[in-house]
Scaffold this motif. Structure first.
Motif, PDB file in Angstrom:
ATOM      1  N   ILE A 153       9.481 -11.608  38.910  1.00 11.20           N
ATOM      2  CA  ILE A 153       8.068 -11.606  38.507  1.00 11.20           C
ATOM      3  C   ILE A 153       7.238 -10.826  39.524  1.00 11.20           C
ATOM      4  O   ILE A 153       6.393  -9.989  39.162  1.00 11.20           O
ATOM      5  CB  ILE A 153       7.548 -13.047  38.371  1.00 11.20           C
ATOM      6  CG1 ILE A 153       8.226 -13.750  37.189  1.00 11.20           C
ATOM      7  CG2 ILE A 153       6.027 -13.060  38.187  1.00 11.20           C
ATOM      8  CD1 ILE A 153       7.929 -15.233  37.100  1.00 11.20           C
ATOM      9  N   GLY A 168       8.052  -7.097  39.210  1.00 13.75           N
ATOM     10  CA  GLY A 168       7.508  -6.525  37.979  1.00 13.75           C
ATOM     11  C   GLY A 168       6.007  -6.330  38.034  1.00 13.75           C
ATOM     12  O   GLY A 168       5.480  -5.334  37.535  1.00 13.75           O
ATOM     13  N   ILE A 169       5.302  -7.276  38.645  1.00 10.79           N
ATOM     14  CA  ILE A 169       3.841  -7.180  38.749  1.00 10.79           C
ATOM     15  C   ILE A 169       3.441  -6.145  39.791  1.00 10.79           C
ATOM     16  O   ILE A 169       2.623  -5.261  39.545  1.00 10.79           O
ATOM     17  CB  ILE A 169       3.226  -8.547  39.096  1.00 10.79           C
ATOM     18  CG1 ILE A 169       3.394  -9.520  37.930  1.00 10.79           C
ATOM     19  CG2 ILE A 169       1.740  -8.400  39.458  1.00 10.79           C
ATOM     20  CD1 ILE A 169       2.939 -10.934  38.249  1.00 10.79           C
ATOM     21  N   THR A 224      12.684  -2.426  37.020  1.00  9.85           N
ATOM     22  CA  THR A 224      11.415  -1.719  36.848  1.00  9.85           C
ATOM     23  C   THR A 224      11.637  -0.260  36.444  1.00  9.85           C
ATOM     24  O   THR A 224      10.771   0.346  35.814  1.00  9.85           O
ATOM     25  CB  THR A 224      10.574  -1.790  38.147  1.00  9.85           C
ATOM     26  OG1 THR A 224      11.352  -1.379  39.272  1.00  9.85           O
ATOM     27  CG2 THR A 224      10.086  -3.211  38.392  1.00  9.85           C
ATOM     28  N   THR A 276      13.813 -10.292  34.158  1.00  8.73           N
ATOM     29  CA  THR A 276      12.431 -10.678  34.465  1.00  8.73           C
ATOM     30  C   THR A 276      11.622  -9.488  34.962  1.00  8.73           C
ATOM     31  O   THR A 276      10.481  -9.263  34.519  1.00  8.73           O
ATOM     32  CB  THR A 276      12.405 -11.792  35.521  1.00  8.73           C
ATOM     33  OG1 THR A 276      13.170 -12.905  35.071  1.00  8.73           O
ATOM     34  CG2 THR A 276      10.976 -12.251  35.795  1.00  8.73           C
ATOM     35  N   SER A 277      12.194  -8.717  35.893  1.00  8.23           N
ATOM     36  CA  SER A 277      11.451  -7.570  36.437  1.00  8.23           C
ATOM     37  C   SER A 277      11.208  -6.514  35.369  1.00  8.23           C
ATOM     38  O   SER A 277      10.166  -5.848  35.361  1.00  8.23           O
ATOM     39  CB  SER A 277      12.204  -6.958  37.627  1.00  8.23           C
ATOM     40  OG  SER A 277      13.433  -6.378  37.230  1.00  8.23           O
ATOM     41  N   ILE A 290       8.339  -8.138  32.890  1.00 12.33           N
ATOM     42  CA  ILE A 290       7.046  -8.230  33.583  1.00 12.33           C
ATOM     43  C   ILE A 290       6.573  -6.837  33.998  1.00 12.33           C
ATOM     44  O   ILE A 290       5.370  -6.540  33.959  1.00 12.33           O
ATOM     45  CB  ILE A 290       7.154  -9.147  34.813  1.00 12.33           C
ATOM     46  CG1 ILE A 290       7.580 -10.558  34.394  1.00 12.33           C
ATOM     47  CG2 ILE A 290       5.828  -9.207  35.558  1.00 12.33           C
ATOM     48  CD1 ILE A 290       6.604 -11.249  33.439  1.00 12.33           C
ATOM     49  N   SER A 327       3.057  -5.087  33.011  1.00 14.76           N
ATOM     50  CA  SER A 327       2.170  -4.635  34.095  1.00 14.76           C
ATOM     51  C   SER A 327       1.743  -3.189  33.901  1.00 14.76           C
ATOM     52  O   SER A 327       0.597  -2.833  34.192  1.00 14.76           O
ATOM     53  CB  SER A 327       2.882  -4.795  35.450  1.00 14.76           C
ATOM     54  OG  SER A 327       3.148  -6.151  35.724  1.00 14.76           O
TER      55      SER A 327
END
Length: 277
Positions: free
Chosen positions: A11, A14-15, A51, A234-235, A238, A242
């Motif tokens: 998370i 990713g953000i 990402t 998750t990455s 998210i 983002s």
């Protein structure tokens, strides 16, 4: 590392990879809080790979055009027709991405271990977060009257964007924010500077993954696959969200909020530095 920690790091990655608040800086903070040793963090490589695919998911048409025009340029070169840049703006993107990747590529290959050992400290991150805040404020101030398309960037100014990306190798300096501001400094309009920043991240992220791949190979027997897979997914998810959010924020001209955030986190880290030792 357990699955919950991997998801939390996913998370954060990713953000912070795409919102201009520094993924590397926040991962240093998270690793310090969790007590995770950098030498055992093969998962951070996997998070970066997540990402990487988030950018592809967010810009599928652009990535497809880059691939198509890459082979188109090769075909033209074989036929002695040159790069034929006028055929598509994505041919300009390809040339400028290669040029802008050179400074960070050289520094990453030669000084990667030094940067990780010397600059991956919470106190250093607190200082570089302050610098990120000022870089973003600069971008907010100069972007109002920008009008250039990517075709107008030029070879010299693509190197300038590359120098901005080189600075962003330091933990706490946002890569997405800094390279976008580099494009704005060179006169690109917001949408062009932002897309160039994200597309420029593809070779940067892939390069860092390849550099660190040897560590994953060495640790393959020690890696638990469930946390790694959960962190990757998750990455990716998210990160995709983002990118979409950052596009909306840039269009509305609210980069100053990220400056305030970076300054606040930097100040909190500096004041509570003993907690992280």
């Amino acid at each position: 590392m357990n699955t919950l920690q991997a998801i939390i790091l996913g998370i954060i990655q990713g953000i912070t990879e795409f919102l201009p608040i520094s993924s590397s800086g926040h991962l240093v903070i998270a690793q310090s809080l969790f007590g995770i040793n950098n030498d055992n963090l093969a998962i951070t490589i996997v998070l970066h790979l997540g990402t990487f695919f988030a950018i592809i998911a967010a810009y599928p048409a652009s990535v497809w055009n880059l691939i198509k025009e890459f082979f188109g340029m090769l075909f033209d070169l074989i036929r002695f027709k040159g790069f034929n840049l006028s055929k598509s703006k994505y041919r300009y993107y390809l040339i400028y991405i290669v040029i802008a990747s050179i400074p960070a590529g050289i520094v990453g290959v030669l000084l990667n271990d030094l940067i990780e050992n010397v600059f991956s400290k919470v106190f250093i991150v607190s200082m570089t977060l302050f610098l990120t805040g000022f870089i973003l404020l600069l971008g907010e101030k100069i972007s109002q009257n920008n009008h250039k398309e990517i075709q107008q960037l030029g070879f010299g100014k693509s190197i300038i964007v590359g120098l901005f990306q080189m600075v962003a190798i330091l933990p706490g300096i946002s890569r997405s924010g800094t390279t976008m501001v580099g494009g704005l400094v060179c006169g690109l309009k917001k949408e062009e500077a932002l897309e160039f920043s994200f597309l420029l991240a593809l070779p940067a992220i892939l390069g860092s993954v390849l550099i660190e791949m040897k560590d994953i190979v060495k640790m393959i027997d020690e890696i638990s696959m469930i946390p790694v897979v959960c962190g990757f997914i998750t990455s990716l998810i998210i990160g995709y969200l983002s990118i979409k959010l950052f596009n909306l924020i840039v269009k509305k001209g609210h980069l100053v909020y990220f400056s305030v955030y970076c300054w606040t986190v930097g100040l909190l880290l500096a004041v509570n530095i003993s907690y992280f030792k």
